[in-house]
Design a protein around this motif. Structure first.
Motif, mmCIF file in Angstrom:
data_model
loop_
_atom_site.group_PDB
_atom_site.id
_atom_site.type_symbol
_atom_site.label_atom_id
_atom_site.label_comp_id
_atom_site.label_asym_id
_atom_site.label_seq_id
_atom_site.Cartn_x
_atom_site.Cartn_y
_atom_site.Cartn_z
ATOM 1 N N LEU A 128 3.875 7.529 4.948
ATOM 2 C CA LEU A 128 4.001 6.361 5.824
ATOM 3 C C LEU A 128 3.318 6.619 7.163
ATOM 4 C CD1 LEU A 128 5.262 3.545 6.402
ATOM 5 C CD2 LEU A 128 7.310 4.753 7.195
ATOM 6 N N LYS A 129 3.561 7.786 7.738
ATOM 7 C CA LYS A 129 2.928 8.149 9.011
ATOM 8 C C LYS A 129 1.412 8.224 8.865
ATOM 9 C CE LYS A 129 6.720 10.898 10.986
ATOM 10 N NZ LYS A 129 7.132 12.271 11.362
ATOM 11 N N ALA A 130 0.961 8.785 7.743
ATOM 12 C CA ALA A 130 -0.483 8.907 7.517
ATOM 13 C C ALA A 130 -1.138 7.540 7.406
ATOM 14 C CB ALA A 130 -0.744 9.724 6.255
ATOM 15 N N ILE A 131 -0.440 6.598 6.781
ATOM 16 C CA ILE A 131 -0.974 5.242 6.636
ATOM 17 C C ILE A 131 -1.049 4.540 7.986
ATOM 18 C CG2 ILE A 131 -0.426 2.940 5.730
ATOM 19 C CD1 ILE A 131 0.490 4.354 3.137
ATOM 20 N N THR A 132 0.017 4.631 8.777
ATOM 21 C CA THR A 132 -0.015 3.970 10.091
ATOM 22 C C THR A 132 -1.107 4.553 10.983
ATOM 23 O OG1 THR A 132 1.678 5.433 11.047
ATOM 24 C CG2 THR A 132 2.449 3.388 10.030
ATOM 25 N N ALA A 133 -1.382 5.840 10.803
ATOM 26 C CA ALA A 133 -2.420 6.486 11.601
ATOM 27 C C ALA A 133 -3.826 6.107 11.130
ATOM 28 C CB ALA A 133 -2.255 7.999 11.559
ATOM 29 N N ALA A 134 -3.937 5.746 9.853
ATOM 30 C CA ALA A 134 -5.260 5.507 9.259
ATOM 31 C C ALA A 134 -5.766 4.085 9.427
ATOM 32 C CB ALA A 134 -5.222 5.859 7.771
ATOM 33 N N VAL A 135 -4.873 3.138 9.714
ATOM 34 C CA VAL A 135 -5.284 1.735 9.795
ATOM 35 C C VAL A 135 -4.971 1.161 11.169
ATOM 36 C CG1 VAL A 135 -4.968 1.360 7.316
ATOM 37 C CG2 VAL A 135 -3.071 0.879 8.884
ATOM 38 N N ASN A 136 -5.691 0.089 11.511
ATOM 39 C CA ASN A 136 -5.453 -0.558 12.807
ATOM 40 C C ASN A 136 -4.791 -1.917 12.643
ATOM 41 O OD1 ASN A 136 -7.530 -1.996 11.732
ATOM 42 N ND2 ASN A 136 -8.975 -1.681 13.420
ATOM 43 N N ALA B 149 0.844 -1.199 0.000
ATOM 44 C CA ALA B 149 0.000 0.000 0.000
ATOM 45 C C ALA B 149 0.876 1.245 0.000
ATOM 46 C CB ALA B 149 -0.924 0.005 1.213
ATOM 47 N N LYS B 150 0.767 2.031 -1.055
ATOM 48 C CA LYS B 150 1.556 3.261 -1.186
ATOM 49 C C LYS B 150 0.761 4.503 -0.817
ATOM 50 C CE LYS B 150 4.386 1.505 -5.025
ATOM 51 N NZ LYS B 150 5.713 1.612 -4.388
ATOM 52 N N THR B 151 -0.563 4.363 -0.682
ATOM 53 C CA THR B 151 -1.419 5.507 -0.380
ATOM 54 C C THR B 151 -2.359 5.175 0.766
ATOM 55 O OG1 THR B 151 -3.205 4.826 -1.872
ATOM 56 C CG2 THR B 151 -1.426 6.160 -2.828
ATOM 57 N N VAL B 152 -2.882 6.218 1.405
ATOM 58 C CA VAL B 152 -3.828 6.010 2.498
ATOM 59 C C VAL B 152 -5.092 5.328 1.984
ATOM 60 C CG1 VAL B 152 -5.315 7.186 4.169
ATOM 61 C CG2 VAL B 152 -2.947 7.944 3.862
ATOM 62 N N THR B 153 -5.534 5.699 0.776
ATOM 63 C CA THR B 153 -6.730 5.083 0.205
ATOM 64 C C THR B 153 -6.548 3.575 0.025
ATOM 65 O OG1 THR B 153 -7.317 7.117 -0.947
ATOM 66 C CG2 THR B 153 -8.309 5.077 -1.759
ATOM 67 N N THR C 155 -6.408 1.821 3.566
ATOM 68 C CA THR C 155 -7.680 1.654 4.274
ATOM 69 C C THR C 155 -8.570 0.632 3.575
ATOM 70 O OG1 THR C 155 -8.549 3.612 3.128
ATOM 71 C CG2 THR C 155 -7.639 3.940 5.331
ATOM 72 N N GLU C 156 -8.528 0.633 2.247
ATOM 73 C CA GLU C 156 -9.308 -0.358 1.499
ATOM 74 C C GLU C 156 -8.793 -1.774 1.770
ATOM 75 O OE1 GLU C 156 -9.039 0.858 -2.556
ATOM 76 O OE2 GLU C 156 -10.617 2.376 -2.392
ATOM 77 N N ALA C 157 -7.477 -1.932 1.749
ATOM 78 C CA ALA C 157 -6.880 -3.253 1.984
ATOM 79 C C ALA C 157 -7.215 -3.763 3.383
ATOM 80 C CB ALA C 157 -5.367 -3.197 1.788
ATOM 81 N N ALA C 158 -7.135 -2.864 4.360
ATOM 82 C CA ALA C 158 -7.451 -3.256 5.736
ATOM 83 C C ALA C 158 -8.915 -3.690 5.842
ATOM 84 C CB ALA C 158 -7.163 -2.095 6.684
#
Length: 205
Positions: A146-154, A107-111, A114-117
């Motif tokens: 990277l920070k935005a992704i870690t913040a967006a998914v659990n 996953a290279k983007t927040v979108t 979040t979709e993958a999660a």
């Protein structure tokens, strides 16, 4: 929490035995996951190589993840598979693997993250953070993304791409669970020492 050190394999000019010995040395010295990555092998050769690698990972009680190939993952009863943007949809991969196998997704983007999660990924691989020679075309991912992704998914996020011992410090405060490394380990002149130093560097995060 102990940081994860994923070994993503790559073969250079070595023999199969040398390749397997490199993996075993890495396993014996502290890598926590092995991801077998082969782009050019036939299905039969990939299957036979995966069986040999699994003997090593089983010996050290480590998870074996198969890159791209869900069929190979299932055939050798690996712990899981990792898929990229150009592979099967995450929902389809999850269905094929079943609920008990690990599913990693690039996953290279927040979108995408979040979709993958939401679709069943167990962890994400995010990068390339630095330039890398393991793929012909790489698009770099910023530390901010990277920070935005870690913040967006659990679910856990692992940083990938051109990571070296000297670059581990840049990941402080990013929220990653670990790093995935290819050439820094596979090309090391002393793999045992390199893995041990990487583990020590990761402890500072």
């Amino acid at each position: 929490m102990t940081k994860q050190l994923y070994l993503v394999t790559a073969r250079y000019d070595e023999s199969e035995n040398e390749f397997l010995n490199k993996i075993e040395t890495a396993c014996a010295n502290g890598v926590t996951v092995v991801q077998l990555r082969e782009k050019n092998l036939s299905t039969r050769d990939y299957y036979e190589l995966a069986l040999k690698v699994k003997q090593i990972t089983d010996k050290y009680d480590l998870p074996l993840i198969i890159d791209d190939r869900i069929d190979i993952c299932l055939a050798v009863d690996a712990h899981g598979a990792h898929i990229g943007d150009d592979e099967l949809p995450v929902k389809v991969a999850r269905k094929l693997l079943g609920k008990d196998k690990i599913l990693g997704v690039s996953a290279k983007t927040v979108t995408r993250a979040t979709e993958a999660a939401a679709d069943g990924a167990d962890y994400l691989g995010t990068g390339a953070i630095f330039p890398t020679q393991t793929k012909v075309v790489t698009k770099q991912t910023s530390i901010d993304t990277l920070k935005a992704i870690t913040a967006a998914v659990n679910i856990p996020v692992v940083a990938v791409g051109g990571i070296t011992e000297e670059r581990i410090d840049v990941f402080k405060g990013t929220g990653i669970v670990g790093v995935a490394i290819v050439s820094e380990i596979m090309k090391a002149t002393n793999i045992a020492q390199k893995v041990q130093r990487l583990k020590k560097a990761l402890e500072t995060l």
